[in-house]
Design a protein around this motif. Structure first.
Motif, short mmCIF file in Angstrom:
data_model
loop_
_atom_site.label_atom_id
_atom_site.label_comp_id
_atom_site.label_asym_id
_atom_site.label_seq_id
_atom_site.Cartn_x
_atom_site.Cartn_y
_atom_site.Cartn_z
N GLY A 104 99.98 27.87 26.60
CA GLY A 104 101.32 27.65 26.09
C GLY A 104 101.57 28.18 24.71
N LEU A 105 100.54 28.69 24.04
CA LEU A 105 100.68 29.24 22.69
C LEU A 105 100.58 30.75 22.75
N TYR A 106 101.73 31.42 22.59
CA TYR A 106 101.78 32.85 22.75
C TYR A 106 101.90 33.55 21.40
N ALA A 107 101.49 34.81 21.37
CA ALA A 107 101.66 35.61 20.16
C ALA A 107 103.15 35.63 19.80
N MET A 108 103.46 35.37 18.52
CA MET A 108 104.84 35.30 18.06
C MET A 108 104.96 35.84 16.65
N ASP A 109 106.16 36.29 16.30
CA ASP A 109 106.45 36.68 14.92
C ASP A 109 106.98 35.45 14.20
N LEU A 110 106.09 34.66 13.63
CA LEU A 110 106.47 33.40 13.02
C LEU A 110 107.00 33.56 11.59
N GLN A 130 95.28 28.06 13.33
CA GLN A 130 95.52 29.08 12.32
C GLN A 130 96.15 30.29 13.00
N TRP A 131 97.18 30.87 12.37
CA TRP A 131 97.84 32.08 12.88
C TRP A 131 97.43 33.25 12.01
N ALA A 160 100.46 44.15 11.48
CA ALA A 160 100.96 43.80 10.15
C ALA A 160 101.30 45.03 9.32
N ASP A 161 100.62 46.18 9.56
CA ASP A 161 100.89 47.39 8.77
C ASP A 161 101.94 48.28 9.41
N GLY A 162 102.56 47.83 10.51
CA GLY A 162 103.58 48.60 11.18
C GLY A 162 103.09 49.43 12.35
N THR A 163 101.80 49.45 12.62
CA THR A 163 101.27 50.20 13.76
C THR A 163 101.79 49.62 15.07
N ALA A 164 102.27 50.49 15.96
CA ALA A 164 102.75 50.04 17.27
C ALA A 164 101.58 49.46 18.07
N ALA A 194 106.02 41.81 12.88
CA ALA A 194 104.74 41.91 13.58
C ALA A 194 104.45 40.59 14.28
N LEU A 195 103.67 40.65 15.34
CA LEU A 195 103.28 39.43 16.03
C LEU A 195 102.03 38.84 15.40
N GLU A 196 102.02 37.51 15.27
CA GLU A 196 100.83 36.80 14.80
C GLU A 196 100.14 36.14 15.99
#
Length: 429
Positions: free
Chosen positions: A279-285, A303-304, A232-236, A290-292
């Protein structure tokens, strides 16, 4: 109807007029109708490769990854001229990579042959791992079963037919991204075993590989998706979604601070705290770059969360999850209230979820949305009736929605509706 001859004549006349007006009418009629010609350089390269084929080799394109052509063109030494790489197996069925360079006259010549390991090239990638401006050749060789060998090659000085092998390690798969944040790509090697699996980071910027390692969650059986993204803060960060046997999915999230790899989702129990259904993968919703990560909520809600570099999680979004029908939806607008979902089923034909918002002292309870999954015969025809609009289709199902209130729009639903996937292709986002 115009005859084909008249149509062709009209087409030629139009070409003639346009070319005449622009002063470009230099081609003959035969040239105008001829097929595009293969370049002399390609013909000469093909002749060189055919010499090896005639001697017993055969084409063998990489079996996976993003680069799957039998002959690939890449400017590896950053001189503006592409090298050609031919992927073959020789007469002993040993995989080989033949690299061809171009001389000052534009003719290709054999530069170096890299003899491989095992039965095939599982994948190939190209990246500047050392920071010198030239791209290294990254090859994953397929051995027996799940055994693979990862090798990294520097092709060296164009004036000399040499190459240096910078790295050779066993691994299961690989990912290339700038995880350390120094502007130069890093190499990450996944080691998935029956025991404790691990991720290795190789930082080659400026010379010899510097290795750092961190464990995956204990008990994972299969990696289904890897993605290079950000927190979320931009860290790779690198997000790795894996199956935890029959229990569901977990995501291990890795960062690199001061060159040291760290799994920021690891708990004292030796496992990531991100367990949820398959079936629920990390995504940028929320489109923040950033991925949630989804985690279990109450009942069928999830909850994401957004992550920070210390592994802290901030709740951002809530979704409704329908595992039996293969979809989930981020709850927005009127759906963010005190929601009462109710599912009805017509076996083999249709299942629907009616979303009702609970009332209070001033507002009565009201139904706001129906999402339906249609299966069986004539499912598309059945889905478009009754005031519904289509959401998505698969080989076996059609998904549609019906609005019961003006508090939501079709766009609200379409933008927040997702299908569950059995697996994702491994690789970068």
């Amino acid at each position: 109807m115009k005859s084909p001859a008249k149509h062709a004549a009209a087409l030629f006349l139009a070409v003639f007029i346009v070319a005449s007006l622009t002063g470009c009418m230099t081609a003959s009629v035969d040239e105008l109708y001829s097929l595009p010609q293969v370049s002399e350089e390609y013909v000469q390269l093909q002749d060189l490769v055919n010499q090896r084929v005639d001697a017993g080799s055969s084409y063998a394109a990489p079996t996976g990854g993003r680069n799957r052509q039998s002959i690939q063109l890449r400017d590896l030494d950053a001189d503006g001229v592409a090298e050609a790489l031919a992927f073959l197996v020789d007469e002993t069925r040993t995989p080989t990579v033949c690299v061809y360079r171009q001389d000052d006259g534009g003719d290709y010549y054999p530069f170096v042959i890299i003899t491989g390991y095992g039965s095939a090239v599982a994948s190939v990638d190209y990246a500047d791992l050392t920071g010198d401006g030239a791209a290294e050749l990254i090859i994953l060789w397929q051995g027996l079963g799940d055994i693979r060998l990862l090798t990294v090659h520097s092709l060296g000085d164009p004036e000399r037919a040499d190459q240096r092998e910078l790295l050779s390690v066993d691994c299961t798969d690989l990912l290339v991204c700038d995880l350390t944040g120094d502007g130069v790509d890093d190499l990450l090697a996944l080691h998935i075993t029956d025991g404790q699996s691990a991720l290795d980071l190789y930082d080659m910027n400026g010379g010899s590989p510097a290795r750092s390692s961190a464990d995956f969650s204990g008990g994972i059986t299969t990696v289904v998706r890897t993605a290079a993204s950000h927190l979320a803060d931009g860290t790779a960060a690198v997000f790795v979604d894996s199956e935890l046997g029959s229990d569901g999915l977990v995501t291990d999230v890795f960062t690199a601070a001061d060159g040291q790899l760290r799994n920021i989702t690891m708990t004292p129990l030796g496992r990531s705290n991100t367990l949820r259904p398959n079936g629920l993968y990390a995504m940028d919703l929320n489109d923040d770059g950033a991925l949630e990560l989804p985690m279990g909520g109450e009942g069928d809600t999830l909850q994401w969360y957004g992550l920070d570099p210390a592994g802290g999680m901030t709740p951002l979004l809530t979704s409704y999850y329908s595992g039996s029908d293969g979809w989930y939806m981020v709850l927005t607008g009127a759906l963010t209230g005190d929601l009462i979902p109710e599912r009805t089923i017509v076996p083999g034909e249709e299942s629907s979820v009616v979303f009702t918002v609970a009332g209070d002292e001033t507002t009565p309870q009201r139904s706001v949305l129906v999402i339906s999954c249609f299966t069986g015969e004539n499912r598309l025809d059945r889905a478009v009736g009754g005031g519904r609009f289509l959401l998505q289709q698969t080989d076996s199902a059609v998904y549609a929605a019906q609005l019961l209130t003006d508090e939501l729009t079709e766009q609200d639903i379409r933008e927040n509706f997702y299908l569950l996937y059995a697996e994702w292709q491994t690789g970068d986002l």
